[in-house]
Design a protein around this motif. Structure first.
Motif, mmCIF file in Angstrom:
data_model
loop_
_atom_site.group_PDB
_atom_site.id
_atom_site.type_symbol
_atom_site.label_atom_id
_atom_site.label_comp_id
_atom_site.label_asym_id
_atom_site.label_seq_id
_atom_site.Cartn_x
_atom_site.Cartn_y
_atom_site.Cartn_z
ATOM 1 N N VAL A 1 0.573 3.283 12.372
ATOM 2 C CA VAL A 1 0.518 3.200 10.917
ATOM 3 C C VAL A 1 0.348 4.592 10.330
ATOM 4 O O VAL A 1 0.970 4.937 9.320
ATOM 5 C CB VAL A 1 -0.632 2.270 10.473
ATOM 6 C CG1 VAL A 1 -0.665 2.165 8.973
ATOM 7 C CG2 VAL A 1 -0.471 0.910 11.103
ATOM 8 N N GLY A 2 -0.484 5.414 10.991
ATOM 9 C CA GLY A 2 -0.773 6.749 10.472
ATOM 10 C C GLY A 2 0.470 7.607 10.371
ATOM 11 O O GLY A 2 0.644 8.345 9.390
ATOM 12 N N SER A 3 1.359 7.521 11.383
ATOM 13 C CA SER A 3 2.550 8.364 11.347
ATOM 14 C C SER A 3 3.400 8.030 10.133
ATOM 15 O O SER A 3 3.958 8.928 9.480
ATOM 16 C CB SER A 3 3.349 8.190 12.630
ATOM 17 O OG SER A 3 3.847 6.887 12.705
ATOM 18 N N ILE A 4 3.480 6.740 9.814
ATOM 19 C CA ILE A 4 4.284 6.358 8.638
ATOM 20 C C ILE A 4 3.572 6.790 7.360
ATOM 21 O O ILE A 4 4.218 7.205 6.387
ATOM 22 C CB ILE A 4 4.522 4.829 8.625
ATOM 23 C CG1 ILE A 4 5.086 4.365 9.956
ATOM 24 C CG2 ILE A 4 5.478 4.452 7.510
ATOM 25 C CD1 ILE A 4 6.388 4.973 10.335
ATOM 26 N N ALA A 5 2.236 6.726 7.366
ATOM 27 C CA ALA A 5 1.491 7.160 6.186
ATOM 28 C C ALA A 5 1.752 8.635 5.920
ATOM 29 O O ALA A 5 2.023 9.038 4.781
ATOM 30 C CB ALA A 5 0.007 6.909 6.396
ATOM 31 N N LEU A 6 1.702 9.454 6.976
ATOM 32 C CA LEU A 6 1.968 10.884 6.820
ATOM 33 C C LEU A 6 3.379 11.111 6.284
ATOM 34 O O LEU A 6 3.591 11.931 5.384
ATOM 35 C CB LEU A 6 1.813 11.596 8.165
ATOM 36 C CG LEU A 6 0.380 11.801 8.647
ATOM 37 C CD1 LEU A 6 0.369 12.471 10.009
ATOM 38 C CD2 LEU A 6 -0.393 12.634 7.637
ATOM 39 N N VAL B 1 7.501 1.054 1.377
ATOM 40 C CA VAL B 1 7.466 -0.330 1.845
ATOM 41 C C VAL B 1 7.200 -0.357 3.350
ATOM 42 O O VAL B 1 6.468 -1.201 3.860
ATOM 43 C CB VAL B 1 8.783 -1.059 1.495
ATOM 44 C CG1 VAL B 1 8.776 -2.475 2.016
ATOM 45 C CG2 VAL B 1 8.996 -1.061 -0.002
ATOM 46 N N GLY B 2 7.796 0.627 4.047
ATOM 47 C CA GLY B 2 7.601 0.703 5.496
ATOM 48 C C GLY B 2 6.128 0.852 5.856
ATOM 49 O O GLY B 2 5.643 0.202 6.781
ATOM 50 N N PHE B 3 5.416 1.697 5.095
ATOM 51 C CA PHE B 3 3.996 1.874 5.389
ATOM 52 C C PHE B 3 3.231 0.569 5.186
ATOM 53 O O PHE B 3 2.419 0.167 6.029
ATOM 54 C CB PHE B 3 3.404 2.970 4.478
ATOM 55 C CG PHE B 3 1.912 2.982 4.463
ATOM 56 C CD1 PHE B 3 1.203 3.358 5.596
ATOM 57 C CD2 PHE B 3 1.204 2.583 3.335
ATOM 58 C CE1 PHE B 3 -0.185 3.349 5.600
ATOM 59 C CE2 PHE B 3 -0.181 2.571 3.338
ATOM 60 C CZ PHE B 3 -0.876 2.949 4.464
ATOM 61 N N LEU B 4 3.505 -0.115 4.076
ATOM 62 C CA LEU B 4 2.798 -1.374 3.811
ATOM 63 C C LEU B 4 3.066 -2.379 4.926
ATOM 64 O O LEU B 4 2.158 -3.079 5.395
ATOM 65 C CB LEU B 4 3.236 -1.948 2.461
ATOM 66 C CG LEU B 4 2.827 -1.100 1.252
ATOM 67 C CD1 LEU B 4 3.438 -1.659 -0.019
ATOM 68 C CD2 LEU B 4 1.313 -1.057 1.134
#
Lengths: 509, 618
Positions: free
Chosen positions: B34-39, B94-97
């Motif tokens: 999840v973190g990688s997408i958040a970054l 949307v990907g992060f969510l």
């Protein structure tokens, strides 16, 4: 002096392996590994220090980076003439690398007559390096025939016996007869060419650069060209001359399969690029539509056969037939883009098929079968093995990001400008490749597990081999210039010679 | 813009870490995944702010020379303009969510399905985001193709995530092969474009094409047609739509991310990105609209007869992408992209909520075994109401109303009345099947005991998407000015209002009919299905117009038959005649070696006689 050394090292190493057998199984293995690392090291050194990005094509004399010349049989103008350019260097680096892999993947598999096994293995490598270096046709033929014998022993003595009378000896014999008989045709062609040259100049010579400029009548050129073509077509292989390949692969030990798919098949493509195209440009271009047609047949026939195999190694072998169809189309389209694609595809295919064959070997060591009907549900077992299998399967179907994609697409892009319809039909092969590759994945790894048995995962040696192949596959996919930069000059030489020979107008302008 | 490479490097690093360190604990895996997408999303936010704060000039960032052979010089370089920013926002936002939700969902899902690796799921998901980002960032078609096939690969891997069930593996296989057929068309399109223009750089192509081709040029039509072939494969439009419904075999967050919000809209993106070529090919452009109209109707009808909640949503996705294609076909470019974005919001919401419902009902996906869930699952009910209303485009309060009505209005205004009529029928169907689903799942009698899920990772994504699916989401307008040509303008402002009222009425009518049919005892429906025609019709719709059966007969069976014939290598068998002949000759000759003097003497005499006779006669 470094060029004959490249050939000698594997031969000497092999001899030492054989002799040290008496001290146990370890010394031959270690010596073989050191020999191959040395070979690879020298090739990498040549790559690092050599200057392969030369500018322009100067006339129709080949531009060698390194050359070695020693008299051999003066009476017939036969000499020990070796030369190196970007094309041969790439092939030698590949040979050295796959040699290392062949030794390491046999580490646990081969337990009988270890020394003699490595003698054969290294002598194959030596002969193949000889093929990639010789620019004297007699010498070339000498090495061409020489690589058959150790390969024959490799399959016949250390192979697996299959079902339905497909014994390893039979497969070895088939391999030998196919290649031997076609090699004879090449010999006839070589002699024919030499005599033609003698009649014109009163000089006997087997030298590549001299023979390249022999003027030939149209039918003579076509006949001589066909002699070469059939010899190479058997080795590539081109359907309908592929009969030996599935048997040889299925019955050979892992190291044999790795060498067969990785480098032996490539000697044929190399021969076409180095000898057939430059020596008989007009005849080759006349023959090009038929060759491309055969390439298409190979793509589809190989794919259809691959899909219906039950033996995992036969499936991979048939997929090679399909891929070599692309190589054939690329070579005969004589577009620089396609020729560079041929290089990329040959290297990438060597990596991906070596990966798949090594994995099949590892599966066999654990499950003691190569029959996919007895596998299934292996994903999640065997540690990292299925993950690596996935990568190489994806490379086989030409997934972008792998070198196979670069190769196939450069070939298709290049050939499209020459023969759009051939490319459109060949593109359907991309779908078929996806079908047989994914079917392999599905049959072996997906579904419910066939047995509750647990198998050991990969040990460090096995893991490192596959990791290395994985990294190389991806590196070629993302940084193909590392490869293409080295061969660009050699390829544009070949392309220019053929193009100027077939369009006489442009040379007079 | 120096942050640009970070956008796709973060998910790549995440994927590699997760793939190679398989033994890591679940919490760490979730953190990395999840973190990688958040970054990545944060980098996109910074880039979007700088881009929108500046003068909206497109930026190209070249990383390295990918290939260079003669004129063939695709670089590994990224291109950013308003369209890219929009797609980046959707993919990473949307990907992060969805990733966040997945960290909850997979923990729950794997409680009952042990033995599957949590890390593997997130490795695939991160790899997917990486490929999708490359797809939209690519400045040349070769790099775009890399992302294009990459997302297909991840889709394959994630559909078959629960690999022990061969049905999942087969669905994955089908999805890959069908989309690859489309990919081959795209590849041929690339060959044509390169052969003509000696470049694959998208912006250069778009600049060169109008100079080389006049409007309606056959080569332009052909190139556009091939690109369309690629687009229909990826976006599950006619005739390559069959894979999407089966793709629901994957875990639900996968369906939300790949098969609703991002990958399946790649076809829309491709056509919008290469719009100049389509403008030069009016026939193909018309075909785009027709494909969209037919797909939205067929998918809408199919959605009416589904029992699996995820399959309803899958058909509705096909149908909504059909709207986007319709918009592209009438050159309402920014309406298509606007709908793409809004659809990503509400369809992700619906899929995630359905995932929540499925977990709450212990992996039950059949709607008819749910029922009455509005009391135990209040949040899910709210999400479904809002998301469903947006899908059905209920007027004024939903985001879907603004995006879908723009498409309908522009199709009418540009003189495509037939397409408009198809769209309106589709709107009616959408409303009916959406509320049919909601009424069956959340109303009526309770058939199963549902446990309301909890946790921030579950609630937060749903609430954010819920807000974005209301009219608030419609305030986000993609910065497309200057990237895509302006839409054709109608002259009558009053007409637009009339059309909006018409489609609103149609949507509400659909809702009313769904209520009449599926609220209460559903007597009419059960009576209808009991008749012969009703049953046949239901089966026909349930099987989505029997395309699968048709393709089975046309392609799969012949292929299998050919493959079956090739289980023997015929050519090899023919070649084997030679050794057979040699053996026969050997046998014949050995048979003559009997070792009997009399036989030898006899044969010598016979031979000599024949020779003499020949000599004498000759």
């Amino acid at each position: 002096m470094i060029l004959p050394l490249l050939i000698l090292i594997p031969f000497i190493g092999g001899f030492l392996c054989w002799q040290t057998e008496r001290f146990g199984v370890k010394p031959p293995r270690v010596i073989a590994l050191i020999t191959m690392l040395l070979e690879l090291g020298i090739a990498l050194g040549l790559w690092w220090h050599g200057e392969y990005q030369l500018d322009g094509v100067i006339g129709d004399t080949p531009n060698w980076v390194l050359e070695f010349h020693a008299p051999w049989i003066d009476r017939f103008g036969i000499s020990f003439h070796l030369a190196l350019d970007g094309l041969s260097l790439i092939m030698i680096m590949l040979t050295g690398f796959l040699g290392v892999l062949a030794v390491t993947c046999s580490w646990a598999e081969i337990t009988r007559r270890v020394g003699f096994f490595h003698l054969n293995l290294l002598w194959i490598i030596g002969a193949v390096v000889g093929i990639f270096l010789s620019v004297d046709l007699f010498l070339f033929f000498f090495f061409w025939e020489m690589m058959l014998v150790p390969m024959y022993f490799l399959i016949a003595l250390w192979g697996h016996s299959g079902s339905k009378g497909n014994s390893r000896v039979r497969a070895a014999m088939k391999f030998f007869i196919y290649t031997q008989a076609s090699g004879l045709l090449m010999l006839v062609s070589i002699l024919g060419l030499v005599f033609m040259h003698y009649l014109q100049t009163d000089v006997f010579t087997f030298d590549y650069a001299a023979l390249k400029d022999t003027t030939l009548s149209e039918p003579a050129a076509m006949l001589l060209m066909l002699g070469f073509f059939i010899a190479f077509a058997v080795k590539l292989p081109v359907v309908p001359l592929h009969g030996w390949l599935p048997d040889a692969h299925a019955q050979a030990p892992t190291a044999g399969s790795v060498d067969l798919a990785g480098i032996l098949l490539k000697t044929a493509a190399y021969g076409m690029l180095r000898f057939l195209m430059p020596m008989f440009p007009e005849a080759a271009m006349q023959f090009a539509p038929i060759a491309m047609g055969l390439g298409l047949v190979g793509i589809f026939y190989g794919a259809a056969m691959a899909f219906s195999q039950t033996d995992i190694k036969r499936l991979i072998a048939c997929s090679s037939i399909s891929h070599m169809g692309f190589v054939l189309i690329g070579i005969f389209s004589n577009s620089l883009l396609a020729l560079q694609g041929v290089i990329a595809l040959m290297v990438a295919h060597a990596f991906s098929s070596a990966g798949l064959f090594i994995i099949s070997g590892q599966l066999y060591e654990r499950l003691h079968t190569r029959d996919m009907r007895e596998m299934g549900g292996l994903f999640g077992k065997l540690g990292a093995l299925p993950g690596f299998a996935l990568v190489f399967v994806m490379a086989t179907l030409g997934m972008p990001g792998t070198g196979n994609f670069i190769g196939e697409f450069l070939i298709l892009f290049g050939a499209f400008e020459v023969e759009p319809w051939v490319v459109v039909v060949a593109s359907i092969g991309l779908v078929l490749a996806a079908i047989y590759s994914l079917i392999l994945m599905q049959r072996v790894y997906f579904g419910a597990a066939k047995s509750e048995a647990t198998y050991r995962g990969l040990d460090t040696r096995e893991y490192l081999m596959l990791l290395l192949l994985f990294v190389l596959t991806v590196v070629v996919g993302f940084f193909p210039q590392l490869l293409l930069g080295v061969t660009e000059h050699a390829m544009s030489e070949i392309q220019t010679w053929v193009a100027t020979a077939t369009t006489p107008l442009s040379s007079t302008l | 813009m120096t942050l640009l490479p970070l956008v796709f490097i973060c998910p790549l690093v995440g994927a590699l870490l997760l793939a190679f360190l398989r033994g890591m604990p679940q919490r760490l895996a979730a953190l990395i995944g999840v973190g990688s997408i958040a970054l990545s999303a944060l980098s996109v936010a910074v880039i979007a702010v700088t881009y929108l704060g500046g003068d909206h000039t497109p930026v190209t960032v070249t990383l390295w020379q990918w290939i260079s052979v003669g004129d063939f010089t695709p670089r590994f370089s990224l291109y950013v303009d308003g369209l890219t920013i929009t797609m980046l926002g959707v993919i990473t936002g949307v990907g992060f969510l969805i990733h966040l939700f997945a960290s909850w969902y997979m923990t729950e899902d794997l409680k009952d399905a042990t033995g599957y690796l949590y890390t593997r799921f997130f490795a695939y998901m991160n790899l997917f985001v990486f490929s999708m980002l490359l797809l939209v960032l690519a400045d040349n078609l070769m790099l775009l193709y890399l992302g294009w096939e990459g997302v297909g690969l991840c889709s394959y891997l994630l559909i078959g995530y629960y690999y022990r069930d061969l049905d999942n593996a087969r669905a994955a296989f089908k999805a890959f092969i069908v989309t690859r057929v489309g990919d081959v068309f795209l590849a041929i399109g690339m060959f044509i474009l390169y052969a003509r223009f000696q470049t694959l750089d998208i912006q250069t192509l778009l600049a060169l094409a109008p100079e080389a081709w006049s409007k309606g040029d056959m080569m332009a039509e052909l190139a556009a047609l091939m690109l369309l072939g690629g687009a229909v494969g990826k976006s599950a439009q006619l005739p390559l739509q069959t894979w999407l419904a089966d793709a629901m075999a994957g875990p639900t967050p996968v369906s939300a991310l790949i098969h609703a919000a991002t990958m399946v809209t790649a076809g829309v993106y491709l056509i919008a990105r290469t719009h100049v070529i389509f403008e030069l090919a009016p026939m193909t452009l018309g075909l785009v609209g027709i494909v969209g109209a037919l797909t939205l109707l067929i998918a809408g009808l199919s959605a009416l007869a589904q029992t699996d909640i995820k399959r309803v949503l899958a058909y509705s996705t096909m149908s909504q992408i059909g709207y986007m294609f319709l918009a592209l076909g009438v050159q309402a470019w920014d309406a298509a992209i606007f709908h793409l974005m809004i659809h990503a919001f509400f369809k992700a919401l619906l899929f995630l909520t359905s995932g929540s419902v499925i977990i709450a009902c212990h992996h039950e996906q059949n709607m008819f075994r749910m029922g009455g869930l509005r009391k135990p699952l209040k949040l899910a009910y709210a999400c479904f109401l809002v998301g469903g209303s947006a899908l059905a485009a209920l007027p004024l309060v939903t985001a879907g109303f603004y995006s879908k009505d723009e498409i309908l209005w522009l199709s009418f205004a540009s003189g495509h009345e037939v397409l408009w009529a198809f769209g309106l029928m589709g709107a009616f169907l959408t409303s009916v099947y959406t509320f049919r689903m909601i009424f069956i799942v959340f109303h009526g009698e309770e058939k199963t005991r549902a446990h309301a899920p909890h946790g921030l990772a579950h609630h937060l994504p749903l609430v954010v998407l819920l807000v974005l699916s209301t009219f608030i989401g419609a305030f986000i307008h993609p910065p497309l000015a200057g990237v895509l040509p302006a839409s054709p303008e109608g002259d009558a402002e009053g007409l637009q209002l009339v059309l909006e009222v018409v489609s609103s009425i149609v949507a509400i009518l659909g809702l009313g009919i769904a209520a009449a049919l599926f609220l209460g005892r559903r007597r009419l429906v059960s009576a209808l299905v009991k008749t012969d025609i009703g049953r046949t019709g239901w089966h026909f719709l349930h099987n989505a117009f029997a395309f699968d059966q048709l393709y089975n007969m046309l392609f799969v069976k012949p292929f299998l038959a050919i493959a079956w014939l090739h289980r023997v290598d015929w050519i090899n068998a023919l070649v084997n005649i030679w050794p057979w002949l040699a053996k026969q000759a050997h046998r014949g000759l050995s048979a003559s070696q009997t070792g009997r003097i009399r036989w030898y003497a006899g044969s010598i005499t016979a031979g000599a006689t024949i020779m003499l006779a020949l000599l004498v006669l000759g």
